[in-house]
Design a protein around this motif. Sequence first.
Motif, PDB file in Angstrom:
ATOM      1  N   ALA A   2     -12.699  -9.488   4.794  1.00  0.00           N
ATOM      2  CA  ALA A   2     -12.642  -9.149   3.372  1.00  0.00           C
ATOM      3  C   ALA A   2     -13.036 -10.347   2.511  1.00  0.00           C
ATOM      4  O   ALA A   2     -13.638 -10.195   1.441  1.00  0.00           O
ATOM      5  N   VAL A   3     -12.717 -11.560   2.996  1.00  0.00           N
ATOM      6  CA  VAL A   3     -13.140 -12.771   2.275  1.00  0.00           C
ATOM      7  C   VAL A   3     -14.666 -12.862   2.296  1.00  0.00           C
ATOM      8  O   VAL A   3     -15.310 -13.112   1.285  1.00  0.00           O
ATOM      9  N   MET A   4     -15.252 -12.620   3.454  1.00  0.00           N
ATOM     10  CA  MET A   4     -16.695 -12.754   3.626  1.00  0.00           C
ATOM     11  C   MET A   4     -17.449 -11.651   2.875  1.00  0.00           C
ATOM     12  O   MET A   4     -18.484 -11.909   2.268  1.00  0.00           O
ATOM     13  N   THR A   5     -16.914 -10.438   2.949  1.00  0.00           N
ATOM     14  CA  THR A   5     -17.597  -9.323   2.289  1.00  0.00           C
ATOM     15  C   THR A   5     -17.230  -9.254   0.808  1.00  0.00           C
ATOM     16  O   THR A   5     -17.781  -8.446   0.072  1.00  0.00           O
ATOM     17  N   GLU A   6     -16.273 -10.100   0.391  1.00  0.00           N
ATOM     18  CA  GLU A   6     -15.856 -10.193  -1.010  1.00  0.00           C
ATOM     19  C   GLU A   6     -15.492  -8.824  -1.558  1.00  0.00           C
ATOM     20  O   GLU A   6     -16.080  -8.328  -2.519  1.00  0.00           O
ATOM     21  N   LEU A   7     -14.506  -8.231  -0.904  1.00  0.00           N
ATOM     22  CA  LEU A   7     -13.979  -6.937  -1.342  1.00  0.00           C
ATOM     23  C   LEU A   7     -12.550  -7.121  -1.860  1.00  0.00           C
ATOM     24  O   LEU A   7     -11.817  -7.958  -1.356  1.00  0.00           O
ATOM     25  N   PRO A   8     -12.192  -6.312  -2.859  1.00  0.00           N
ATOM     26  CA  PRO A   8     -10.835  -6.443  -3.398  1.00  0.00           C
ATOM     27  C   PRO A   8      -9.827  -5.781  -2.465  1.00  0.00           C
ATOM     28  O   PRO A   8      -9.999  -4.624  -2.092  1.00  0.00           O
ATOM     29  N   LEU A   9      -8.807  -6.509  -2.080  1.00  0.00           N
ATOM     30  CA  LEU A   9      -7.830  -6.009  -1.116  1.00  0.00           C
ATOM     31  C   LEU A   9      -6.497  -6.668  -1.432  1.00  0.00           C
ATOM     32  O   LEU A   9      -6.464  -7.854  -1.761  1.00  0.00           O
ATOM     33  N   ILE A  10      -5.419  -5.893  -1.350  1.00  0.00           N
ATOM     34  CA  ILE A  10      -4.083  -6.465  -1.556  1.00  0.00           C
ATOM     35  C   ILE A  10      -3.340  -6.423  -0.234  1.00  0.00           C
ATOM     36  O   ILE A  10      -3.220  -5.372   0.390  1.00  0.00           O
ATOM     37  N   VAL A  11      -2.870  -7.587   0.204  1.00  0.00           N
ATOM     38  CA  VAL A  11      -2.142  -7.698   1.461  1.00  0.00           C
ATOM     39  C   VAL A  11      -0.694  -8.051   1.131  1.00  0.00           C
ATOM     40  O   VAL A  11      -0.437  -9.103   0.559  1.00  0.00           O
ATOM     41  N   CYS A  12       0.233  -7.156   1.450  1.00  0.00           N
ATOM     42  CA  CYS A  12       1.642  -7.413   1.153  1.00  0.00           C
ATOM     43  C   CYS A  12       2.330  -7.942   2.395  1.00  0.00           C
ATOM     44  O   CYS A  12       2.339  -7.271   3.421  1.00  0.00           O
ATOM     45  N   ASP A  13       2.886  -9.134   2.296  1.00  0.00           N
ATOM     46  CA  ASP A  13       3.648  -9.712   3.405  1.00  0.00           C
ATOM     47  C   ASP A  13       5.116  -9.772   2.998  1.00  0.00           C
ATOM     48  O   ASP A  13       5.500 -10.615   2.196  1.00  0.00           O
ATOM     49  N   ILE A  14       5.910  -8.863   3.557  1.00  0.00           N
ATOM     50  CA  ILE A  14       7.346  -8.883   3.294  1.00  0.00           C
ATOM     51  C   ILE A  14       7.945  -9.730   4.401  1.00  0.00           C
ATOM     52  O   ILE A  14       8.184  -9.249   5.517  1.00  0.00           O
ATOM     53  N   GLN A  15       8.157 -10.997   4.112  1.00  0.00           N
ATOM     54  CA  GLN A  15       8.494 -11.963   5.154  1.00  0.00           C
ATOM     55  C   GLN A  15       9.871 -11.712   5.777  1.00  0.00           C
ATOM     56  O   GLN A  15      10.791 -11.256   5.120  1.00  0.00           O
ATOM     57  N   ARG A  16       9.947 -12.090   7.060  1.00  0.00           N
ATOM     58  CA  ARG A  16      11.214 -12.044   7.775  1.00  0.00           C
ATOM     59  C   ARG A  16      11.304 -13.298   8.637  1.00  0.00           C
ATOM     60  O   ARG A  16      10.353 -14.072   8.721  1.00  0.00           O
ATOM     61  N   GLY A  17      12.461 -13.480   9.276  1.00  0.00           N
ATOM     62  CA  GLY A  17      12.622 -14.678  10.085  1.00  0.00           C
ATOM     63  C   GLY A  17      11.681 -14.678  11.273  1.00  0.00           C
ATOM     64  O   GLY A  17      11.565 -13.674  11.970  1.00  0.00           O
ATOM     65  N   GLY A  18      11.020 -15.789  11.527  1.00  0.00           N
ATOM     66  CA  GLY A  18      10.108 -15.925  12.653  1.00  0.00           C
ATOM     67  C   GLY A  18      10.505 -17.127  13.470  1.00  0.00           C
ATOM     68  O   GLY A  18      11.584 -17.671  13.238  1.00  0.00           O
ATOM     69  N   PRO A  19       9.703 -17.626  14.420  1.00  0.00           N
ATOM     70  CA  PRO A  19       8.412 -17.065  14.820  1.00  0.00           C
ATOM     71  C   PRO A  19       8.579 -15.850  15.758  1.00  0.00           C
ATOM     72  O   PRO A  19       9.697 -15.467  16.049  1.00  0.00           O
ATOM     73  N   SER A  20       7.466 -15.340  16.224  1.00  0.00           N
ATOM     74  CA  SER A  20       7.444 -14.161  17.087  1.00  0.00           C
ATOM     75  C   SER A  20       8.275 -13.051  16.444  1.00  0.00           C
ATOM     76  O   SER A  20       8.260 -12.893  15.232  1.00  0.00           O
ATOM     77  N   THR A  21       9.013 -12.303  17.224  1.00  0.00           N
ATOM     78  CA  THR A  21       9.803 -11.214  16.645  1.00  0.00           C
ATOM     79  C   THR A  21      10.929 -11.787  15.795  1.00  0.00           C
ATOM     80  O   THR A  21      11.356 -11.176  14.816  1.00  0.00           O
ATOM     81  N   GLY A  22      11.373 -12.983  16.114  1.00  0.00           N
ATOM     82  CA  GLY A  22      12.264 -13.744  15.253  1.00  0.00           C
ATOM     83  C   GLY A  22      13.520 -13.003  14.863  1.00  0.00           C
ATOM     84  O   GLY A  22      14.263 -12.513  15.705  1.00  0.00           O
ATOM     85  N   LEU A  23      13.785 -12.946  13.557  1.00  0.00           N
ATOM     86  CA  LEU A  23      14.965 -12.272  13.016  1.00  0.00           C
ATOM     87  C   LEU A  23      14.458 -11.131  12.127  1.00  0.00           C
ATOM     88  O   LEU A  23      14.285 -11.303  10.924  1.00  0.00           O
TER      89      LEU A  23
END
Lengths: 613, 343
Positions: A328-349
């Motif tokens: 999406a960066v290369m093709t310069e397209l509008p995109l919204i990426v939602c990251d609802i963070q949780r404890g990591g790394p891996s499966t984490g918490l």
Amino acid sequence: MSTAQTVELETVAIRFAGDSGDGMQLTGTQFTETSALLGNDVATFPDFPAEIRAPAGSLAGVSGFQLNFSSHEIYTHGDAPDVLVAMNPAALRVNIGDLKPDGILIANTYAFTDKNLEKAGFEKNPLEDGTLQMFRVFPVDITSMTLEAIREIGLNQKAAVRCKNFLALGLVYWMYNRPLQHTIDWIEKKFRAKVPDIADANLAALKAGYHYGETAEIFTHNYVVPKAKLEPGRYRGINGNHALGLGLLAAAELSGLELFLGSYPITPASDLLHFLAAQKHLGAKTFQAEDEIAAVCAAIGAAYAGGLAVTSTSGPGIALKAEAIALAVMTELPLIVCDIQRGGPSTGLPTKTEQADLLQVLYGRNGECPVPVVAAATPGDCFFVAIEAARIALRHMVPVVILSDGYLANGAEPWKIPDVSAIEPIHTEFRTDPEGFLPYARDENLARPWAVPGTPGLEHRLGGLEKEHLTGNVSYDPANHQFMTELRAEKVARVAQHIPPTEVHGPASGDVLVVAWGGTYGAVRSAVDHLIAHDRAVAHVHLRHLNPLPDDLGEIMGRFERVVVPELNMGQLAMILRARYLIEIRSICKVQGKPFKEAELIRDISAELEHAR
Amino acid sequence: MTRYPDLPPTDASALSAKDFKTDQDVRWCPGCGDYSILAQVQRTLPTLGIPREDFVFISGIGCSSRFPYYMNTYGMHTIHGRAPALASGIQCLRPNLNTWVITGDGDSLSIGTNHLMHALRRNVNLKIILFNNRIYGLTKGQYSPTSEVGKKTKSTPYGSLDHPFNPIAVALGAEASFVARSIDVDAKHMKAMIQRAAAHEGTALIEVFQNCNIFNDGAFAFISDRRERPKTSLVLEHGQPMRFGKKKEYGIAIGPDMKPRVVDAEAHGVENLLVHDEGNPTIAYLLSQLSHPDFPTPIGVFRDIQRPVYDRMLQAQVDDARARKPGRSVQDLIESVHVWEVR
Ligand SMILES: Cc1ncc(C[n+]2csc(CCOP(=O)(O)OP(=O)(O)O)c2C)c(N)n1
Ligand code: SF4
Ligand SMILES: [Mg+2]
């Protein structure tokens, strides 16, 4: 009639804790809504186990819900609860360490059997062995009282026992002088039509709890928490994921675009998918893909086709989406990426909160691959951050990451209802004129034209291979690659031209500036206000834009002796600020899967203040 | 409300193959089978009556996936294996577009098998052309998931060990609604298959035997040789008995053991030959298992059935929900829960 004396309090934090099947989230939510309706400011912190149904009575199965309600404005769910309702020994064991000294403990004695005590790791019954002396302990046989109160309704034992959370709720309603009406209405609406005897039983349990408080004379006091002086207006309750969903829908409306969400279930982001999937009447199209890669790729397809494209996930899903975000960066397209963070790394918490994805979303892709990143500060702020992300994505033709976290996603607060029609529309334009069309020509924001399939004469090809400036043809030219790399970086940097001046909360200069971001807002703001009230020269800047950073940030930081960055990670923003501004940054780090406590921050910021002198 | 550029469509009847050619130099190796597939697609699209601006070509990564650069339509050369997912997003947002997926055997049956199978299962309205050269071309000649066991390549100098995928069987396993096979050198047949796929509602998969003359030359020589082909291939025709050979002298029949066998058509009786039925999954699977040298390798349409199309159903859900709750705004939704007033 009750002989209890009524005492007025400013702020109270209550934690309901029990087995995951005990209905503690529901109980807490009901108390929250009732308190909000009474005019208190409220903040909540649901804390549930990763296991859906861990063995009954086990430590792993304890689910908790803390809420803080107050007669003044509050920013957090409260450090330590004043009241703990423990439905079994495991809930007591997991939560008692947090209860304030002299705090109230209501324990469901029915569940304190030898077997349950053993499961919770108690050798003796703590309700009897004197170990809880520092608390005001109220042993109440909540289960038996519930069974007694609803006996005539004739539910089977299992269903009858399940009503006990309403008895506990009724009791706590009495303690804090809350009316039952909101919960009565809720029970009626939820159960009356489908299961009328469950409605009756829950109502009976609720009322029995309330009357028990009134008549049992074991409580010498009950309490009132007067209304808060909230900004006048119309309010509703909101949690972060719903606010995010509403913000995305609003962005679609404000831009006149069709909303498309590609997603794959993951805690704590799934609720956003659930919420938007239910809004088809507003034109939202949701696609539960086969995995996170497919989800983001489908969203990129929708962006190419002219939609307001969104993908939502948590940290592990972001890792999977990295290659596609770079597309999406290369093709310069509008995109919204939602990251609802949780404890990591891996499966984490999975069910716990953390802010440790900042570096991942900034740098976790191959090549020079910058994207704008914005973060929400409060549950309600998720709404405005979603609109801001859409504005950036569409104005600059770029993927934008929204950082939220488990704490914001599930935490609820009263939310002053925004007037969507008063929000500035998001200007978008599809290119239609074939005359002089070049897919990689640019406007003043360095955005390229958005030419969507179906438009005659604008047929063009995009792709992940390096693009020739203007034509967008594949190019391996060395100078062009350098030029385009710099151009993509400059495009993201120019987002800063649209960032409003940074708000400094507190003195404009002084000893310590606390720079924070994301869901730590409430705790940081409370701690800084506390210190300011004690005449300390400390101020708070809360960053919404993490990439690019606001242009005025360096100058603001320069006005303070010390800059302190509290984060629920090992110092990720601190590292970025050091690298960018070449100044000393003090880092306050916490990675326990839990939000900061106000007291912790007061302690750690005070220490920095000492050094600043 | 949705707004896409609302311009009158261009005249599809005026299109010819050259309207689908771009100014980019085609960079496949001379003699590569990809050229003829490109030429057939460019020749066939003008016959479909669809305006050029409605075509979208989405590919993954591989030699074959360069294809969109050479098509003067909308298109995207995406990332390895993910083309069906990306194309699904396009088609779900805008079911009226005409989206094609171009993929290789590595792209669609190794890194991207997941997405291929899910697109087929959902029945998104996509036309997928799978260029099967039984090798990784772009990365210079490693074996692929369709390479035969024992294949010696740079990455398998002692011969490959793993059992190959049979693309037709994989598609049938995903309950694809349209499955066909063609050969790069058989222009007429490929054109017919492209037309059939285009006419199909839902996901259509065409496996094309494609010669990589650099890394796997002659992989399909048994069937691409014009003189051999009548004997080595079985051309599938719906409702017709299965016959092959120069003079259609052979046929496929089912024995009492339920196993297919090659028979002398006349001696066995044409009326006793197996009759092809594009709607019968048992026949489709049986056909997927026939291959040279024990049997003729079938080409043509294995399966063509109608079942609900995902992107249409998604659109219908949205339209239906809108009709039930007309004129709602986000403001209404925000206020649809309990609201209270603070004075
Ligand atoms: C994520 C990723 N992994 C690996 C590659 C390298 N790669 C490019 S094409 C390809 C295989 C292509 O084989 P196939 O799909 O059969 O296409 P062909 O070149 O044979 O047409 C590989 C492994 C890549 N581009 N991206
Ligand atoms: S390597 Fe093979 S598949 Fe790739 S272009 Fe050359 S001949 Fe064609
Ligand atoms: Mg290949």
